[in-house]
Design an enzyme around this catalytic site. Structure first.
Site: not given
Ligand code: PEP
Length: 250
Positions: A11-12, A96, A98, A167, A173, A211, A232-233
């Site tokens: 997930n960019w 998501h 966010e 999640e 993040g 994460s 994500g990251g």
């Molecule tokens: C996400 O946004 O779906 C996610 C899991 O982010 P991160 O891996 O950066 O925690």
């Protein structure tokens, strides 16, 4: 255990540029020779055409980060499922945290987004997860079950076609990761809820997100109901993402 083979999805978020995406995608593709899990990248909507072109015929699928709850019409700024289909999109993240937090998406809106995706032949990746306050209040199970119940209610027998991503909001993040036991515990709850709704709950991949990185992926992916990851990251660096694809290919 979900559908055979792990599914790893990047997930960019709101990152990238035409100039930066091209080497990122080609570096990932070039490193995928010994990868045997399913893999996708969910890119920002303006880069779907670029991703479609660069990934055509490859083992890396194109995904979107959102989809409209409406079919077409006067919804300025929305992108419909049919539009995503025009760019060979296979997956769309819906709900998501966010989007729920910054765009006020309710469980009902998320359920309708999943429905639009399914109707267009796109697999919705339905995100559920509790906040830190909810976990500390002992509400984790109730929250994720409420979030998934809305999607089950709206999508009926199609529910076996979705992907679920657990999640925990406090892990996204933040560098904090659910322990393998915490993740497995919630995944088992979600699996049981799916089993009550469909005879094909074993087909549903339940991903962990929050994460996830190359170091913790192996032990998370070893849990019986962790069928892959939403990343994500760590999906923004080819070498990190590839390490995780390899961890999912054992
Ligand atoms: C996400 O946004 O779906 C996610 C899991 O982010 P991160 O891996 O950066 O925690």
């Amino acid at each position: 255990m979900g559908m055979s083979g792990k599914l790893m999805v990047g997930n960019w978020k709101m990152n990238g540029s035409l100039a930066a995406n091209a080497p990122l995608l080609s570096d990932i593709l070039n490193g995928m020779g010994d990868v045997n899990c399913r893999a996708a990248v969910c890119v920002p909507a303006p880069y779907l055409a670029q991703a479609q072109n660069l990934l055509a015929g490859s083992a890396l699928d194109v995904g979107a980060q959102d989809v409209s709850a409406h079919e077409s019409g006067a919804y300025t700024g929305d992108v419909s499922a049919a539009m995503l289909r025009d760019f060979a999109v296979r997956f769309a993240i819906v709900g998501h945290s966010e989007r729920r937090q910054y765009h006020g998406e309710t469980d009902a809106v998320v359920a309708h987004k999943a429905q639009r995706a399914l109707a267009a032949g796109i697999t919705p990746i339905v995100c559920v997860g509790e906040s830190l306050a909810e976990r500390e209040a002992g509400q984790t199970e109730a929250v994720v079950k409420r979030q998934l119940a809305a999607v089950i209610h709206t999508n009926g027998h199609c529910i076996s076609e979705i992907v679920v991503a657990y999640e925990p909001v406090w892990a996204i993040g933040t560098g904090l990761t659910a322990t393998p036991e915490q993740a497995q515990g919630v995944h088992a709850v979600l699996r049981a809820q799916l089993q009550a709704a469909t005879a094909h709950a074993d087909r549903v991949s339940i991903l962990y997100g929050g994460s996830m990185n190359a170091a913790n992926a192996v032990v998370l992916l070893a849990q019986p109901d962790v069928d892959g990851g939403l990343i994500g990251g760590a999906s923004l660096k080819a070498s990190d993402f590839l390490s995780m694809l390899k961890a999912a290919s054992r």
